[in-house]
Design a protein around this motif. Structure first.
Motif, PDB file in Angstrom:
ATOM      1  N   ALA A 103      -6.860  -3.086  -3.762  1.00 56.99           N
ATOM      2  CA  ALA A 103      -7.626  -2.788  -4.973  1.00 56.99           C
ATOM      3  C   ALA A 103      -8.203  -1.374  -4.920  1.00 56.99           C
ATOM      4  CB  ALA A 103      -8.750  -3.813  -5.144  1.00 56.99           C
ATOM      5  N   GLN A 104      -8.728  -0.983  -3.776  1.00 57.58           N
ATOM      6  CA  GLN A 104      -9.291   0.357  -3.649  1.00 57.58           C
ATOM      7  C   GLN A 104      -8.221   1.422  -3.847  1.00 57.58           C
ATOM      8  OE1 GLN A 104     -11.139   0.098   0.235  1.00 57.58           O
ATOM      9  NE2 GLN A 104     -13.132  -0.412  -0.620  1.00 57.58           N
ATOM     10  N   GLU A 105      -7.051   1.186  -3.275  1.00 57.48           N
ATOM     11  CA  GLU A 105      -5.968   2.156  -3.412  1.00 57.48           C
ATOM     12  C   GLU A 105      -5.533   2.291  -4.863  1.00 57.48           C
ATOM     13  OE1 GLU A 105      -1.357   2.769  -2.048  1.00 57.48           O
ATOM     14  OE2 GLU A 105      -2.687   1.599  -0.764  1.00 57.48           O
ATOM     15  N   GLU A 106      -5.427   1.163  -5.563  1.00 53.32           N
ATOM     16  CA  GLU A 106      -5.021   1.204  -6.969  1.00 53.32           C
ATOM     17  C   GLU A 106      -6.083   1.888  -7.811  1.00 53.32           C
ATOM     18  OE1 GLU A 106      -2.547   0.321 -10.385  1.00 53.32           O
ATOM     19  OE2 GLU A 106      -2.277   0.687  -8.246  1.00 53.32           O
ATOM     20  N   LEU A 166      -5.455   5.264 -10.058  1.00 52.67           N
ATOM     21  CA  LEU A 166      -5.710   5.372 -11.487  1.00 52.67           C
ATOM     22  C   LEU A 166      -6.598   6.563 -11.801  1.00 52.67           C
ATOM     23  CD1 LEU A 166      -6.201   1.617 -12.435  1.00 52.67           C
ATOM     24  CD2 LEU A 166      -4.334   3.112 -13.154  1.00 52.67           C
ATOM     25  N   ILE A 167      -7.651   6.743 -11.012  1.00 52.25           N
ATOM     26  CA  ILE A 167      -8.545   7.873 -11.250  1.00 52.25           C
ATOM     27  C   ILE A 167      -7.801   9.186 -11.039  1.00 52.25           C
ATOM     28  CG2 ILE A 167     -10.599   9.072 -10.373  1.00 52.25           C
ATOM     29  CD1 ILE A 167     -11.833   6.318  -9.851  1.00 52.25           C
ATOM     30  N   ASP A 168      -6.999   9.258 -10.017  1.00 53.64           N
ATOM     31  CA  ASP A 168      -6.240  10.477  -9.734  1.00 53.64           C
ATOM     32  C   ASP A 168      -5.295  10.823 -10.884  1.00 53.64           C
ATOM     33  OD1 ASP A 168      -5.338  12.587  -7.830  1.00 53.64           O
ATOM     34  OD2 ASP A 168      -3.451  11.480  -7.914  1.00 53.64           O
ATOM     35  N   SER A 177     -12.220  -1.122  -8.435  1.00 49.87           N
ATOM     36  CA  SER A 177     -11.793  -1.893  -7.269  1.00 49.87           C
ATOM     37  C   SER A 177     -12.321  -3.322  -7.341  1.00 49.87           C
ATOM     38  CB  SER A 177     -12.291  -1.217  -5.990  1.00 49.87           C
ATOM     39  OG  SER A 177     -11.977  -2.001  -4.858  1.00 49.87           O
ATOM     40  N   GLN A 178     -13.588  -3.487  -7.696  1.00 54.01           N
ATOM     41  CA  GLN A 178     -14.159  -4.829  -7.776  1.00 54.01           C
ATOM     42  C   GLN A 178     -13.487  -5.652  -8.871  1.00 54.01           C
ATOM     43  OE1 GLN A 178     -16.554  -6.157  -5.598  1.00 54.01           O
ATOM     44  NE2 GLN A 178     -15.746  -7.990  -6.608  1.00 54.01           N
ATOM     45  N   TRP A 179     -13.196  -5.023  -9.992  1.00 57.42           N
ATOM     46  CA  TRP A 179     -12.525  -5.714 -11.095  1.00 57.42           C
ATOM     47  C   TRP A 179     -11.139  -6.203 -10.677  1.00 57.42           C
ATOM     48  CZ3 TRP A 179     -13.701  -7.574 -15.826  1.00 57.42           C
ATOM     49  CH2 TRP A 179     -12.653  -7.871 -16.695  1.00 57.42           C
ATOM     50  N   ILE A 180     -10.393  -5.336  -9.984  1.00 57.48           N
ATOM     51  CA  ILE A 180      -9.047  -5.696  -9.552  1.00 57.48           C
ATOM     52  C   ILE A 180      -9.106  -6.848  -8.549  1.00 57.48           C
ATOM     53  CG2 ILE A 180      -7.008  -4.885  -8.304  1.00 57.48           C
ATOM     54  CD1 ILE A 180      -7.623  -2.078  -9.506  1.00 57.48           C
ATOM     55  N   PRO A 209       0.831  -1.199   0.000  1.00 62.87           N
ATOM     56  CA  PRO A 209       0.000   0.000   0.000  1.00 62.87           C
ATOM     57  C   PRO A 209       0.869   1.255   0.000  1.00 62.87           C
ATOM     58  CG  PRO A 209      -0.835  -1.602   1.571  1.00 62.87           C
ATOM     59  CD  PRO A 209       0.487  -2.118   1.087  1.00 62.87           C
ATOM     60  N   GLY A 210       0.471   2.218  -0.844  1.00 60.92           N
ATOM     61  CA  GLY A 210       1.159   3.487  -0.890  1.00 60.92           C
ATOM     62  C   GLY A 210       2.409   3.497  -1.756  1.00 60.92           C
ATOM     63  N   GLU A 211       2.734   2.357  -2.337  1.00 61.85           N
ATOM     64  CA  GLU A 211       3.975   2.265  -3.113  1.00 61.85           C
ATOM     65  C   GLU A 211       3.639   1.922  -4.550  1.00 61.85           C
ATOM     66  OE1 GLU A 211       8.206  -0.193  -3.092  1.00 61.85           O
ATOM     67  OE2 GLU A 211       6.575  -0.717  -1.741  1.00 61.85           O
ATOM     68  N   HIS A 212       3.874   2.846  -5.478  1.00 60.74           N
ATOM     69  CA  HIS A 212       3.625   2.586  -6.888  1.00 60.74           C
ATOM     70  C   HIS A 212       4.958   2.546  -7.600  1.00 60.74           C
ATOM     71  CE1 HIS A 212       0.888   2.254 -10.281  1.00 60.74           C
ATOM     72  NE2 HIS A 212       1.784   2.929 -10.963  1.00 60.74           N
ATOM     73  N   ARG A 213       5.395   1.354  -7.950  1.00 56.47           N
ATOM     74  CA  ARG A 213       6.719   1.167  -8.530  1.00 56.47           C
ATOM     75  C   ARG A 213       6.586   0.912 -10.019  1.00 56.47           C
ATOM     76  NH1 ARG A 213       8.999  -3.529  -4.994  1.00 56.47           N
ATOM     77  NH2 ARG A 213       6.849  -4.209  -5.161  1.00 56.47           N
ATOM     78  N   ALA A 214       6.779   1.981 -10.817  1.00 51.52           N
ATOM     79  CA  ALA A 214       6.581   1.865 -12.258  1.00 51.52           C
ATOM     80  C   ALA A 214       7.529   0.848 -12.870  1.00 51.52           C
ATOM     81  CB  ALA A 214       6.772   3.229 -12.918  1.00 51.52           C
ATOM     82  N   GLU A 215       8.784   0.820 -12.382  1.00 51.30           N
ATOM     83  CA  GLU A 215       9.758  -0.127 -12.930  1.00 51.30           C
ATOM     84  C   GLU A 215       9.305  -1.561 -12.674  1.00 51.30           C
ATOM     85  OE1 GLU A 215      14.481  -1.294 -12.496  1.00 51.30           O
ATOM     86  OE2 GLU A 215      13.678   0.504 -11.522  1.00 51.30           O
ATOM     87  N   TYR A 216       8.829  -1.827 -11.453  1.00 51.64           N
ATOM     88  CA  TYR A 216       8.328  -3.172 -11.158  1.00 51.64           C
ATOM     89  C   TYR A 216       7.102  -3.477 -12.014  1.00 51.64           C
ATOM     90  CZ  TYR A 216       5.898  -6.908  -8.755  1.00 51.64           C
ATOM     91  OH  TYR A 216       5.225  -8.066  -8.475  1.00 51.64           O
ATOM     92  N   ASP A 217       6.217  -2.467 -12.167  1.00 54.52           N
ATOM     93  CA  ASP A 217       5.013  -2.664 -12.975  1.00 54.52           C
ATOM     94  C   ASP A 217       5.375  -3.093 -14.393  1.00 54.52           C
ATOM     95  OD1 ASP A 217       3.666  -1.840 -10.780  1.00 54.52           O
ATOM     96  OD2 ASP A 217       3.031   0.094 -11.591  1.00 54.52           O
ATOM     97  N   ARG A 218       6.379  -2.434 -14.963  1.00 55.35           N
ATOM     98  CA  ARG A 218       6.747  -2.766 -16.336  1.00 55.35           C
ATOM     99  C   ARG A 218       7.381  -4.149 -16.430  1.00 55.35           C
ATOM    100  NH1 ARG A 218       5.979   1.468 -19.588  1.00 55.35           N
ATOM    101  NH2 ARG A 218       5.709   3.488 -18.594  1.00 55.35           N
ATOM    102  N   GLU A 219       8.162  -4.514 -15.421  1.00 56.48           N
ATOM    103  CA  GLU A 219       8.725  -5.862 -15.404  1.00 56.48           C
ATOM    104  C   GLU A 219       7.601  -6.895 -15.311  1.00 56.48           C
ATOM    105  OE1 GLU A 219      11.395  -5.962 -12.176  1.00 56.48           O
ATOM    106  OE2 GLU A 219      12.923  -4.719 -13.141  1.00 56.48           O
TER     107      GLU A 219
END
Length: 319
Positions: free
Chosen positions: A266-269, A273-275, A89-92, A34-44
């Motif tokens: 899921a809610q945080e993500e 995304l909306i933000d 959130s429900q989809w995730i 939670p609170g950590e959005h790691r773009a590099e990890y996401d792309r991997e």
């Protein structure tokens, strides 16, 4: 070879401890903290291994957008043309569960050594440890590491037996899923609660106090205050888990602690995304806004880092 309560090989002990740690931290390993959005990890995670990279580059821009539009349509459960925080959130959450089930199904095939449609306790041991392990439930071991090994292994065996609803010689696929993911199966809920109470409810009153929640922590007598991580844990206890504010966790509150909080992740993500993608400030996403920020959407948990574009369970129009 059946291993009894004699000396336990260090490598085997470490294997069991690592397996237990992996299970305990499963949600954190599969999904970001939670609170950590790691773009590099996401792309991997999006591209994965070489096979996944090869598959990804096969999709031209038009096909990517076609599949993405199909996914957007499915997320939009009320078909109003917009994706809300609740829908995302429900989809995730559904995506988390789907891939957990898919992984369990793949494991089932690997564990079912004789391909008879069931996984026995011996087969589970052979797959996990290359041998069958059998400990006496009533005989503790002198060595601390070996005793830790024994306790963890007996917990696995107890959960295996609980998952075996029909008392057969082994677990069928549905029972194996209950064993691997007891939090996802209703008939395992009570077992999950009782297992947590056995581990944390030291005074046997049926609740977990703050002291029990913190485990073996004791403040350094030379310190003027608790370390930061303890302050964080205390805040979680008070504000996240102790819903009735009585200073202890009852069985249902305990469940919210020990079961991976995919809902919160899921809610945080969804909010993230909306933000990031809401261009007109209406707190929801249109198809145009998503396609405008396609790369961000494909490096998020909403598409499991792009994985859903290669899984027709998600993008196929007929499903």
């Amino acid at each position: 070879m059946r291993l009894g309560p004699g000396p336990v090989a260090l490598g085997l002990l470490l294997l069991l401890l690592c397996a237990a740690a992996a299970r305990a931290g499963q949600a954190e390993e599969l999904h970001r903290a939670p609170g950590e959005h790691r773009a590099e990890y996401d792309r991997e995670a999006l591209l994965g291994g070489q096979e996944d990279v090869d598959e990804y580059v096969k999709l031209d821009h038009e096909e990517q957008q076609k599949r993405l539009r199909s996914i957007i349509k499915k997320i939009d459960s009320d078909s109003d043309g917009f994706l809300t925080e609740s829908e995302l959130s429900q989809w995730i959450q559904n995506s988390f569960k789907h891939y957990a089930m898919q992984e369990a199904k793949q494991q089932f095939v690997e564990y079912d050594k004789n391909s008879d449609g069931t996984v026995t306790w011996d087969e589970y041991n052979i797959q996990m440890y290359d041998r069958v392990i059998d400990f006496d439930e009533n005989t503790a071991l002198d060595d601390a590491e070996e005793e830790s090994f024994r306790q963890l292994h007996l917990k696995d065996k107890k959960r295996f037996e609980k998952a075996n609803q029909d008392a057969g010689s082994g677990l069928n696929l549905e029972e194996f899923i209950a064993f691997e993911h007891p939090e996802e199966v209703d008939y395992m809920t009570e077992f999950v609660i009782q297992e947590a109470l056995e581990e944390h409810d030291k005074d046997g009153d049926g609740f977990v106090s703050l002291e029990e929640f913190l485990g073996d922590y004791r403040r350094d007598p030379t310190a003027s205050e608790d370390p930061e991580w303890i302050l964080v844990e205390k805040d979680r206890f008070v504000n996240d888990y102790d819903k009735d504010n009585d200073g202890r966790l009852d069985p249902q509150e305990l469940l919210s602690w020990v079961v991976p909080n995919n809902q919160g992740i899921a809610q945080e993500e969804a909010l993230h995304l909306i933000d990031e993608m809401d261009l007109n400030g209406d707190k929801k996403l249109s198809e145009e806004e998503i396609l405008e920020n396609q790369d961000l959407f494909l490096t998020s948990e909403a598409t499991d880092y792009g994985r859903q574009l290669h899984d027709d369970y998600f993008y196929h129009d007929e499903l």
